[in-house]
Design an enzyme around this catalytic site. Structure first.
Site, short mmCIF file in Angstrom:
data_model
loop_
_atom_site.label_atom_id
_atom_site.label_comp_id
_atom_site.label_asym_id
_atom_site.label_seq_id
_atom_site.Cartn_x
_atom_site.Cartn_y
_atom_site.Cartn_z
N SER A 209 -9.74 1.79 2.80
CA SER A 209 -8.90 2.59 1.93
C SER A 209 -7.85 1.77 1.16
CB SER A 209 -8.17 3.63 2.77
OG SER A 209 -7.31 3.01 3.71
N SER B 147 -9.90 -0.70 6.94
CA SER B 147 -9.31 -0.46 5.62
C SER B 147 -8.64 -1.67 4.99
CB SER B 147 -8.30 0.68 5.70
OG SER B 147 -8.98 1.91 5.71
N LYS C 280 0.84 -1.20 0.00
CA LYS C 280 0.00 0.00 0.00
C LYS C 280 0.88 1.25 0.00
CE LYS C 280 -4.03 1.92 2.49
NZ LYS C 280 -4.84 1.82 3.72
#
Ligand SMILES: [Zn+2]
Lengths: 495, 491
Positions: B150, B174, B75
């Protein structure tokens, strides 16, 4: 109406740890800009702080020395404000649960100290250092050096216990002595290792309530503290006595020009939005750590000064001078172990301190050249009247640059100490033979002429005679003559 | 072996192939990028930063460890020294950190290779990956729908086959919510088990690095390699992490809580059906259902948004245009530099949360708002502890809905915030959680359930995920069987 000032101090003490407060970068002073930095102290994205154990231990030392209450669980907090030298735009400090609370610092000579009460002592990190170089023709710009960012600081806050600027100056000097004594900081105000802000308010003499206070920043020398406070007190007094009011403000003091400047007024007071630092767990000081810190504390300066008075019969003043530095007190005591204690004190305070002052050296460097036992040996000979004072000072001078014991130095410089009466008696008789008129005057009762004769003998001995011994010899001789004894024949020079 | 087969392999099999010399680390790393899966990236846009040179260098330097040559999508809020790390924010566009996050470093030490940086909601604030300055990621099972957020990029990349594993971060769901939306396994470990050093902070006390995988066994392997104390993260747990090597040990005798009151209303029927299916599978595998009512803090959403925004407002203060990141050229004085850089650098959702958080910490509101939230948080944790005195795990929805359409909740922040309603409790309590896929919904969209465990309950979660993976009956009959992952079909 007469007004009195009420002053509280906030001191920042830069700790002398190897690493920074929340990362491993060197905390040293003077490296090229931005060389002692890492993601943590630069506040790079993703970096996290970790508390430096050595800094916590240093804080414990100072806290214990000041008699503070040590909080078993203290909490780091974030204090927010935007400024380019603050890498995260918040400072990690302690807020509602500081490591140390209360306590006091004794200030003054042994036996006559006054204790100034403290509010708290807590750990935090320093900011980077901004500079604002001005270049003609260029756009204005500022530079930030992050070497200092994250260096461990202790913030010490006093109660509003001071009335006079001079008290504050004395307090700072005592604090500086203590942090050096404990080895927690070098306490050099010029290098910013010890910084001071002050809160000042005036109130009608005798009133209990405090007046409106102003904050005085950047008092970065002891002289600056004293003069800045005096200037601010005078400013507030003028305002109040003219029927005006003091507005809450933060001011800076420029010691060079003896000038106060308003940095910000109440309207733009910060909301620091303190909250507990979520990246650091609660700081736990377990009993064993606290006990180890307590056990590792040296004898504190005020305790030691009192002991020097009691044990060696020194005056409070002398004891305080010797306890100005721990190494000096150590040196003195090592010296006193082998020589007369009061004489040793005189020698350390006059000769040793003079040399330190002249050569701008440290007591450590001095002791490396002239170890305490070496000086003690010399002082012992003086005390035994084997070496007269003036000669001893000469020997002391040689000691600074040369190896060898007292006798070795005397031999090397071709000097023989004339301490004993038997050595001096021939010189005394010689002088009496050369100054018949003076002898007559002395016999007639002139004590000033006796001084003259002492001087003549000293001169003949090339300073190597002890004046006290010479005087005693002369007095004995005159007593004998007054009693009608015939003078012994003056020896002729040479065989 | 060719890229045609390599990209389908689980991480363990891929590493075995590399160690056995059946393929090179570079081939293993490139398989997703060069093989059939590569067709997906153009449409899905799971990756914010990719760099073939950095991948090749990473493959060349990869040691022959348990992850030898395994590509891992990371990420974009986890620092990598060889790829930009921008949190998908204009504020950090072009920023490349000088260091690796601890989890990335451990990944590399085990032989793993950074495959690319996963797209995400800006600074991890969002539940749909629509708030990325590089544009949204789409759900590989339906390109009109969001992959969740996210960590939508890493979840989608694992789902369509770019890499068998990915790292994300989970502050309020997330990892678990996008894993659920993309039909992969997503683990949020116990707070403090995976180092946060190098994870660009959103809300420090809630953030936790999480793991995506197509297989429970792969997730267990990566967890075992990454978990453990980190001297650089003072909030990492000092004790040894739970042993997850028994991830395939079955769920015989395990009690799972069944708080059906949670989905009595406000939860889509398809999601509820998925829960029933998972419960049935677990029961068939020998676990026992323990029904009870559970209300993990009526105020959990409010509590979460107060704590998260307060910490975010502080954590994001460092982005000021002075030392790195976006610096507005028109900032002629200090105040203008700050305000212009931050106004232009941060997107609307980030600014909204900074403002909320600043308010929560302001003088006069701190006690009323922030401290109250902290007290509520302590209570929520106690409620979870009480629940775990009655069962070993909790079975509940990962999200109240199936993947929603792009743009559906963009203009309604509160609706977006509510999509985390079932996940954020684990962050408030610090406990581990996992989402695991069950059979897809009628329209082919992924469907998943969430499992929550007590502190250090990762091993139990993975065992349950594995049991769901081999789908009930087969769990008992054929435990060692490697389940084929159900890939999305291109439509
Ligand atoms: Zn550093």
């Amino acid at each position: 109406m007469a007004h009195e000032a009420v002053i509280g101090l906030e001191c920042h003490i830069q700790l002398r740890t190897r690493g920074k407060m929340f990362c491993g970068c060197p905390a040293e002073f003077g490296a090229p800009p931005d060389t002692n930095v890492c993601p943590v102290c630069l506040g790079l994205p993703g970096a996290l702080p970790r508390a430096n154990r050595a800094a916590v231990e240093a804080a414990l030392r100072l806290g214990l020395a000041l008699g503070c209450a040590i909080r078993e669980e203290s909490v780091f907090a974030r204090k927010h404000y935007f400024y380019p030298d603050s890498p995260k735009n918040y400072q990690i400090t302690q807020y509602d649960r500081p490591l140390c609370a209360g306590g006091s610092l004794p200030v003054g000579e042994a036996g006559g100290e006054r204790r100034y009460d403290l509010e708290r002592l807590h750990l935090e990190e320093d900011t980077g250092k901004s500079s604002h170089p001005v270049r003609a023709g260029d756009r204005a710009f500022s530079l930030v050096d992050f070497n200092r960012a994250g260096v461990p600081l202790l913030e010490l806050v006093t109660q509003p216990v001071f009335r006079e600027p001079a008290e504050c100056a004395a307090f700072l000097a005592a604090l500086r002595r203590l942090v050096r004594w404990l080895g927690v900081s070098d306490g050099d105000m010029e290098k910013g290792q010890l910084r001071c802000d002050a809160n000042v308010s005036l109130r009608p003499a005798g009133a209990a309530a405090l007046g409106v206070k102003t904050e005085l920043k950047n008092l970065n020398s002891i002289r600056g503290v004293e003069r800045g406070l005096a200037a601010e007190i005078a400013r507030q007094r003028l305002l109040l006595e003219g029927g005006g009011v003091v507005g809450q403000a933060t001011l800076s003091y420029d010691v060079e020009h003896d000038r106060l400047a308003v940095m910000r007024s109440k309207e733009d007071a910060h909301d620091y939005r303190y909250f507990p630092e979520p990246d650091l767990p609660v700081l736990r000081v377990v009993g064993a750590v606290l006990e180890a810190a307590r056990a590792g504390l040296p004898e504190l300066p005020w305790t030691r000064a009192a002991r020097l008075v009691g044990r060696y019969g020194l005056s409070a003043h002398d004891a305080s001078v010797l306890c100005e530095q721990r190494e000096l007190a150590d040196y003195y005591e090592a010296c006193a172990a082998v020589a007369d204690e009061r004489l040793a004190a005189n020698w350390v305070m006059t000769e040793v301190l003079r040399v330190l002052h002249e050569r701008a050296g440290s007591i450590g460097e001095f002791a490396a050249r002239v170890p305490a036992v070496r000086l003690g040996g010399l002082v012992a000979r003086v005390a035994a009247k084997e070496i007269p004072g003036p000669l001893a000072k000469q020997v002391f001078g040689w000691m600074l640059d040369e190896e060898g014991g007292v006798d070795e130095l005397l031999a090397r410089h071709g000097v023989r100490a004339m301490g004993a009466a038997t050595d001096l008696r021939p010189l005394v008789l010689e002088v009496l033979g050369e100054h018949a008129a003076a002898v007559a005057q002395v016999l007639a009762g002139s004590s000033r002429t006796l001084d003259f004769l002492v001087g003549q003998v000293m001169k003949k001995s090339r300073g190597q005679a002890a004046p006290q011994v010479v005087r005693e010899l002369l007095e004995t001789e005159f007593a004998r003559r007054a009693a009608g004894e015939s003078p012994p024949r003056a020896p002729r020079g040479g065989p | 072996m060719s890229a045609r087969e390599l990209w389908r392999l689980p991480a363990r099999a891929l590493a075995t192939a590399v160690r056995a010399g059946e393929c090179t680390a570079l081939e293993a790393v490139s398989a997703g990028w060069d093989g059939p899966a590569a067709l997906w990236e153009r449409d899905v846009h799971a990756i914010a930063h990719s760099d073939p040179g950095a991948r090749a260098a990473g493959a060349g330097a990869a040691p022959s460890g348990p992850l030898a040559g395994v590509p891992v999508v990371v990420k974009d809020n986890l620092c990598t020294h060889d790829h930009p790390t921008t949190c998908c924010s204009r504020m950090l566009d072009g920023y490349q950190p000088p260091y690796d996050a601890t989890v990335v470093q451990r990944l590399r030490e085990a032989g793993g290779v950074v495959s690319g940086k996963g797209n995400m909601d800006e600074f991890a604030m969002g539940s749909s990956t629509e708030f990325s300055c590089y544009g949204p990621t789409r759900n590989p099972y339906d390109l009109a729908r969001v992959p969740g957020g996210s960590s939508g990029g890493p979840a989608a990349a694992v789902a369509y086959g770019l890499a068998p594993l990915a790292l994300g971060s989970d502050t309020g769901g997330s990892v678990r919510q996008p894993a659920a939306f993309c039909g992969v396994v997503g683990l949020k470990p116990t707070y403090g088990r995976l180092s946060r050093y190098g994870l660009v902070a959103f809300a420090s006390s809630l953030d936790q690095v999480g793991i995506f995988g197509r297989h429970a066994g792969d997730v267990a392997l990566l967890y075992a390699l990454l978990a453990g104390p980190d001297p650089l993260d003072a909030t990492s747990r000092a004790s040894l992490p739970p042993d997850v090597s028994g991830w395939d040990g079955g769920v015989e005798g395990l009690r799972f809580g069944w708080p059906a009151n949670l989905w009595r209303e406000g939860v889509e029927a398809e999601v509820v059906a998925g829960l029933e299916e998972a419960a049935a599978w677990l029961e068939r595998a020998g676990a026992r259902r323990v029904p009870f009512d559970f209300l993990p803090g009526e105020y959990a959403v409010a509590t979460y948004y107060l704590v998260a925004t307060a910490e975010a407002s502080s954590n994001l203060a460092r982005f000021d245009g002075v030392r790195y990141g976006h610096r507005d050229p028109a900032g002629h004085d200090l105040h203008a530099l700050y305000t212009r850089s931050r106004s232009a650098g941060f997107g609307a959702e980030v600014q909204r949360r900074i403002l909320l958080g600043t308010y929560a910490l302001s003088a006069g509101y701190y006690e009323e708002v922030y401290l109250t939230a902290q007290r509520a948080r302590a209570r929520i944790r106690r409620e979870y502890e009480a629940a775990f005195s009655r069962c070993d795990l909790l079975l509940m929805p990962a999200a109240p809905t199936l993947p929603f359409r792009l743009g559906e909740k963009l203009d309604d922040p509160l609706a977006m915030y509510l999509s985390d309603i079932f996940t954020l409790g684990a962050n408030l309590a610090g406990i581990p959680g996992l989402s695991a896929p069950v059979t897809p919904a009628a329209g082919g969209l992924p469907r998943a359930v969430q499992l929550l465990g007590p502190d250090d309950g990762e091993a139990l979660l993975l065992r349950a995920a594995r049991a769901l993976e081999v789908r009930g009956e087969r769990a008992r009959l054929d435990r060692s069987h490697e389940v084929e992952f159900a890939w999305p079909t291109k439509r």
